[in-house]
Design an enzyme around this catalytic site. Sequence first.
Site, PDB file in Angstrom:
ATOM      1  CG  HIS E  14      -0.374  -0.827   4.475  1.00 33.91           C
ATOM      2  ND1 HIS E  14       0.585   0.100   4.118  1.00 33.91           N
ATOM      3  CD2 HIS E  14      -0.119  -1.936   3.763  1.00 33.91           C
ATOM      4  CE1 HIS E  14       1.390  -0.451   3.232  1.00 33.91           C
ATOM      5  NE2 HIS E  14       1.006  -1.672   2.994  1.00 33.91           N
ATOM      6  CB  CYS E  33       1.298  -0.626  -2.263  1.00 27.27           C
ATOM      7  SG  CYS E  33       2.709  -1.730  -2.387  1.00 27.27           S
ATOM      8  CG  HIS E  39      -1.580  -4.905   0.632  1.00 29.49           C
ATOM      9  ND1 HIS E  39      -1.831  -3.604   0.278  1.00 29.49           N
ATOM     10  CD2 HIS E  39      -0.266  -4.948   0.960  1.00 29.49           C
ATOM     11  CE1 HIS E  39      -0.718  -2.898   0.372  1.00 29.49           C
ATOM     12  NE2 HIS E  39       0.234  -3.679   0.792  1.00 29.49           N
ATOM     13  CG  HIS E  41       3.034  -5.886   4.537  1.00 30.98           C
ATOM     14  ND1 HIS E  41       3.478  -6.596   3.461  1.00 30.98           N
ATOM     15  CD2 HIS E  41       2.611  -4.689   4.045  1.00 30.98           C
ATOM     16  CE1 HIS E  41       3.349  -5.860   2.352  1.00 30.98           C
ATOM     17  NE2 HIS E  41       2.814  -4.700   2.683  1.00 30.98           N
ATOM     18  CG  ASP E  79      -0.430  -7.763  16.656  1.00 33.24           C
ATOM     19  OD1 ASP E  79      -0.143  -8.040  15.475  1.00 33.24           O
ATOM     20  OD2 ASP E  79      -0.615  -8.628  17.534  1.00 33.24           O
ATOM     21  CG  HIS E  80      -4.034  -9.412  14.743  1.00 36.21           C
ATOM     22  ND1 HIS E  80      -2.759  -9.706  15.163  1.00 36.21           N
ATOM     23  CD2 HIS E  80      -4.492 -10.524  14.107  1.00 36.21           C
ATOM     24  CE1 HIS E  80      -2.473 -10.949  14.804  1.00 36.21           C
ATOM     25  NE2 HIS E  80      -3.484 -11.458  14.164  1.00 36.21           N
ATOM     26  CD  GLU E 126       5.811  -2.512   2.879  1.00 36.54           C
ATOM     27  OE1 GLU E 126       4.902  -1.681   2.860  1.00 36.54           O
ATOM     28  OE2 GLU E 126       6.579  -2.698   1.913  1.00 36.54           O
TER      29      GLU E 126
END
Lengths: 136, 136, 136, 136, 136, 136
Positions: E14, E33, E39, E41, E79-80, E126
Amino acid sequence: MIYITRKEQFSAAHRMYREDWSDEENFNVFGKCSNPNWHGHNYVLHVTVKGDISEELGLFINLSTLKQIIKEKIIDKVDHKNLNIEVSFMRGKIATTENLAISIWNELKPAIEKERAVLHCVKIGETENNTIEYYG
Amino acid sequence: MIYITRKEQFSAAHRMYREDWSDEENFNVFGKCSNPNWHGHNYVLHVTVKGDISEELGLFINLSTLKQIIKEKIIDKVDHKNLNIEVSFMRGKIATTENLAISIWNELKPAIEKERAVLHCVKIGETENNTIEYYG
Amino acid sequence: MIYITRKEQFSAAHRMYREDWSDEENFNVFGKCSNPNWHGHNYVLHVTVKGDISEELGLFINLSTLKQIIKEKIIDKVDHKNLNIEVSFMRGKIATTENLAISIWNELKPAIEKERAVLHCVKIGETENNTIEYYG
Amino acid sequence: MIYITRKEQFSAAHRMYREDWSDEENFNVFGKCSNPNWHGHNYVLHVTVKGDISEELGLFINLSTLKQIIKEKIIDKVDHKNLNIEVSFMRGKIATTENLAISIWNELKPAIEKERAVLHCVKIGETENNTIEYYG
Amino acid sequence: MIYITRKEQFSAAHRMYREDWSDEENFNVFGKCSNPNWHGHNYVLHVTVKGDISEELGLFINLSTLKQIIKEKIIDKVDHKNLNIEVSFMRGKIATTENLAISIWNELKPAIEKERAVLHCVKIGETENNTIEYYG
Amino acid sequence: MIYITRKEQFSAAHRMYREDWSDEENFNVFGKCSNPNWHGHNYVLHVTVKGDISEELGLFINLSTLKQIIKEKIIDKVDHKNLNIEVSFMRGKIATTENLAISIWNELKPAIEKERAVLHCVKIGETENNTIEYYG
């Protein structure tokens, strides 16, 4: 050489005892773990394999392959099962975590080798405080 | 008002099922958790009590008292036991974590109140991913 | 050969410093860890022993024996204590986690060997981020 | 000989793929990890160094020195970054955790040796369940 | 009333930023961020639902049902993935964890209510140190 | 309304005791926690604040602001310190975790409110098994 470790979990019942001993004798050696009505754990399984990564892919065994092997050979056979009664590869063995680690090693080894990787370690956490490792 | 939480752990076997149902009916509702040969977990128990701290001591219930109550009333009765067969306060109840949380609440409440504290929450982690809370 | 690891915890105060240095000299080398009024940690201790399991029992050292040895030789002597002042086996040593690991190794080794097991590793987590291992 | 491990964390985006392959070919080998729009992780990095402690200080490498080396050489370069695009020491390599571990080893080794310590292991947890170790 | 919490994890990329601001303006508000190259998480998602258990079953929502709802409505979509680009229910929103929690709440609520349970809380970690909770 | 929790850690020494009591009297009430030579912990601090997110930014308090407040007001004053002797906001109070939670609440509240957020909860884990919460 690179080491890759996959962590899985399973929940199972077991009892530590020798059939040829009385409940009292079993209690003297195995303590509350010999409870005739069983008890159980959330076992945490770490499987470590090693190999040389290929320059083409930057890895040596695909993680999804490793995951699939552990699922088929181990998790599907032990999760929500009774280790003493229902798990073929534990038949005739005392259901200690030590024996479980050795048996899981023996189940995984041929399948890992087929992928041209080397099984390095089977580690099982029985509780947060007790862990067993086997290196073959 | 201050909340104090004590975390304990116990390992037990259980089976989710209704005696008046067939194994197949039980499997349809409770899935692999209904395995007739049992399975088990490392249950993580969080007991939260609340109260007003005394200025004299800077606390309201002694942690060792709380620990002792949980040990006597719960841990000694469930650790390395079969929740369906061996635990008196689960008798006649389906051995879900939901029922376990309510039963543990009922066992702990009078003893906590004798210490002039208020039982606030019983939380049980059945696995790392599934947790039940009961607030009375 | 099987490796078994027992995890224990203890809470203690300590200070990293040399008596023959000034507070300022100590601060320059040991930083905030040399605070003259002490500070403390929840130390996490992992003791790993190895051995060959007997076929008769499926294990080589009884976990409750191992637990008892660690309790008597270590935990009872360091838990809720000041490592610099109150722990006999740390006397005359700088209270680093490195020295603590070596000292614990020396305390445990004879008792482990009496059980015909081999001490393999003493690991101490001082915080979640800093860990020391000693293999003899 | 004493082993000291420092744990750090960083959050980064990455994609596992070969530029000379189509998205479909990449997907067949790397699965969802090849997503062209990236994904990311909270990577957990464990750096283990070994050495002989000096009797004078009771340690061999100052933890704050080790922490500073890891920060400068690694964390500042990868945290909140894109491993494929922005990290110089990953340029031209497939952004697998395997390659990341080897690259971090190569970045850290000279700086650790300048402190007269020996780099022993770089361990990276990509998720809670997948971990890579490299021992040089 | 019983509360049941299911924990799931997903890995995503994100970037926190406003399209109508320059990179510099975004950096001033969102810091690292806002990195234009993304980047990511390992997000930890806790979904808590509440209800009254039926005496017949000893539970109120089947855990496998809850798991399936979370998988279909959320995990399969995030996811991914890249939260800014690929997740329909985040479109037009700044990709903060705060907005993510509210959006996940809105996605889950109707499906949970169809099972006659009440959505109580969506909690997202996060990183290990930063957590967001939303109660509707 | 959104809840955001920041987790921090600090290591400190303390002793639970009343100056006007003898060591024996203190031991009878506070047990081993009254050890005159101190002991210590890795305290885990969770600070939860709540507020309504702005549509412009998708958040209500900047995490780095929250982190900075906790660092300045608390961590810098307690980390690697003696809670009884060196921490101004604990002066004249018994150094229980209960009193520590209340004192930290009082220290943080004005600074949090200046950021137009509401302090919701201060939670302190003294050990993995003992946790205190204060909601004002």
